[in-house]
Enzyme design. Structure first.
Site, mmCIF file in Angstrom:
data_model
loop_
_atom_site.group_PDB
_atom_site.id
_atom_site.type_symbol
_atom_site.label_atom_id
_atom_site.label_comp_id
_atom_site.label_asym_id
_atom_site.label_seq_id
_atom_site.Cartn_x
_atom_site.Cartn_y
_atom_site.Cartn_z
ATOM 1 N N HIS A 31 -19.854 20.777 1.623
ATOM 2 C CA HIS A 31 -18.766 20.490 2.580
ATOM 3 C C HIS A 31 -17.809 19.406 2.076
ATOM 4 O O HIS A 31 -16.734 19.219 2.643
ATOM 5 C CB HIS A 31 -19.337 20.039 3.925
ATOM 6 C CG HIS A 31 -20.122 21.101 4.634
ATOM 7 N ND1 HIS A 31 -19.593 22.342 4.921
ATOM 8 C CD2 HIS A 31 -21.400 21.123 5.095
ATOM 9 C CE1 HIS A 31 -20.512 23.078 5.538
ATOM 10 N NE2 HIS A 31 -21.617 22.360 5.654
ATOM 11 N N ASP B 22 -25.845 29.200 2.148
ATOM 12 C CA ASP B 22 -26.085 28.273 3.253
ATOM 13 C C ASP B 22 -25.506 28.911 4.528
ATOM 14 O O ASP B 22 -24.553 29.687 4.467
ATOM 15 C CB ASP B 22 -25.365 26.950 2.956
ATOM 16 C CG ASP B 22 -25.747 25.854 3.937
ATOM 17 O OD1 ASP B 22 -26.680 25.093 3.646
ATOM 18 O OD2 ASP B 22 -25.104 25.777 5.015
ATOM 19 N N HIS C 212 -23.766 27.637 6.687
ATOM 20 C CA HIS C 212 -22.416 27.133 6.963
ATOM 21 C C HIS C 212 -21.488 27.460 5.797
ATOM 22 O O HIS C 212 -21.927 27.476 4.642
ATOM 23 C CB HIS C 212 -22.450 25.620 7.171
ATOM 24 C CG HIS C 212 -23.375 25.174 8.263
ATOM 25 N ND1 HIS C 212 -24.682 24.815 8.015
ATOM 26 C CD2 HIS C 212 -23.191 25.076 9.593
ATOM 27 C CE1 HIS C 212 -25.262 24.481 9.164
ATOM 28 N NE2 HIS C 212 -24.385 24.637 10.142
ATOM 29 N N ASP D 57 -30.850 27.067 5.748
ATOM 30 C CA ASP D 57 -30.647 27.017 7.198
ATOM 31 C C ASP D 57 -30.270 28.381 7.782
ATOM 32 O O ASP D 57 -30.011 28.493 8.976
ATOM 33 C CB ASP D 57 -29.599 25.955 7.582
ATOM 34 C CG ASP D 57 -28.386 25.970 6.679
ATOM 35 O OD1 ASP D 57 -28.272 26.877 5.840
ATOM 36 O OD2 ASP D 57 -27.528 25.070 6.822
HETATM 37 ZN ZN LIG Z 1 -25.693 24.429 6.205
#
Ligand SMILES: [Zn+2]
Length: 357
Positions: free
Chosen positions: A134, A171, A173, A258
């Site tokens: 991120h 991931d 996200h 995740d």
């Molecule tokens: Zn994540």
């Protein structure tokens, strides 16, 4: 040179020293759970797998992606005792040692990549904290300080004579920082599988990159409960034909765990068995396209039980080993399965503009 072992794991207890406070999901306990799992499956005793300590990155490694001012800001902030760094609501919790630990995170990833490039191992995984995908050039975000995987890709392109890198981000996200760094770069094919409409909100089907990088970014924003059958179908039917045309020299994986159905932060539906299947696919395409070379870089994954089975399942697949994983493939509600397959069709349509698919 003779390969010393199939798979290198880069890990050091230094990564436990990035302290985020009680009840923070991105905790040192994550790595302890992974190491417990690896021991439980006796993977560390196998001759195919080697564990080595990370090295510390140099500042000029960070500058491959981040600005001098930003690096200095993180260092000063940590040395003054830490706190929450960044924009309100998505700031990154740092302690006094976080900058130092983050240098080892970057250094661990670079070691994982270099030891494979040098022929010591066939593939590698860096089990590091803090995560990175991120973080953008000047901004900490979503538990991330420095973008470990983007730095590794730049390192390969600038210093190791690699021409094209494939980054697979699984991931849960979207790796907004990674996509941003390579948004206009056609040397990096970035493919992300993530849950639709959760943090950070980026990574729509139409976000295909800009300028010369247009068509080199591919996003699968998936509905909750999406399971491995959908992932594998997307990998085999959409990603694989494009990869054969892109011809990567190296493969990097943003290894988030995740997307496991137990994860408390997200709602995707992978099982630990599924993680093994996905890493089996990565190993198989790497075999054909990069002579087997690839490196996985730990990102998220916040359920300790899931981490202690999904990571061993992935690493066993990387090393070509079979282990008995006690987990169950999750069934998807019909309407969500149809929605997920619709995403695949949509991505295919968008990508057909750039690739023969
Ligand atoms: Zn994540």
């Amino acid at each position: 040179m003779v390969v010393e072992a199939e798979t290198l794991i880069v890990y050091g207890d230094i990564y436990l020293r990035h302290l985020t406070g009680l009840d923070h999901p991105e905790s040192p306990g994550r790595l302890l759970a992974i190491m417990r799992g690896l021991k439980r499956f006796k993977l560390l005793e196998r001759p195919e797998i080697e564990v080595e300590e990370p090295e510390k990155a140099r500042l000029r490694d960070l500058y491959l992606v981040h600005s001098v001012d930003y690096v200095r800001l993180v260092e000063d902030f940590c040395l003054k005792g830490g706190g929450i760094l960044g924009t309100w609501g998505s700031g990154v919790v740092c302690c006094r040692e976080s900058f130092e630990v983050a240098l080892y995170a970057v250094g661990g990833v670079l070691k994982a990549v270099d030891d494979v490039m040098d022929g010591r191992f066939r593939n590698s995984i860096a089990l590091i904290r803090p995560p990175g995908h991120h973080a953008s050039r000047d901004l900490p975000y979503g538990f991330c300080l420095f973008n470990n995987i983007a730095i590794a890709a730049k390192h390969l392109l600038k210093r190791r004579g690699v021409r094209r890198v494939f980054i697979l981000d699984i991931d849960a996200h979207h790796g907004n920082g990674t996509q941003e760094v390579f948004e206009e770069d056609p040397r990096v094919l970035y493919v992300s599988f993530h849950q639709d409409r959760i943090f950070p909100g980026t990574g729509g089907i139409g976000d295909v990159g800009r300028g010369e990088g247009e068509g080199f970014k591919m996003n699968f924003p998936l509905p909750p409960y999406t399971n491995e059958q959908v992932y594998l179908k997307a990998l085999e039917e959409v990603v694989e034909p494009i990869l054969r045309q892109f011809k990567p020299d190296y493969i990097l994986v943003s290894a988030g765990f995740d997307a496991h159905y137990l994860d408390p932060l997200t709602g995707l539906g992978l099982s630990s068995i599924g993680y093994g299947m996905i890493y089996g696919w990565i190993r198989y395409v790497a075999e054909e396209l990069t002579g087997g070379m690839f490196t996985a870089v730990l990102e998220g994954g916040y359920d300790e039980e899931a981490l202690s089975t999904a990571v061993p399942s992935a690493i066993a697949a990387m090393a070509g080993l079979k282990i008995e994983v006690e987990d169950r493939v999750q069934r998807m509600p019909k309407y969500l399965e149809e929605a997920a397959l619709g995403v695949l069709e949509e991505v295919k349509k968008v990508m057909a503009k750039y690739w023969d698919i």
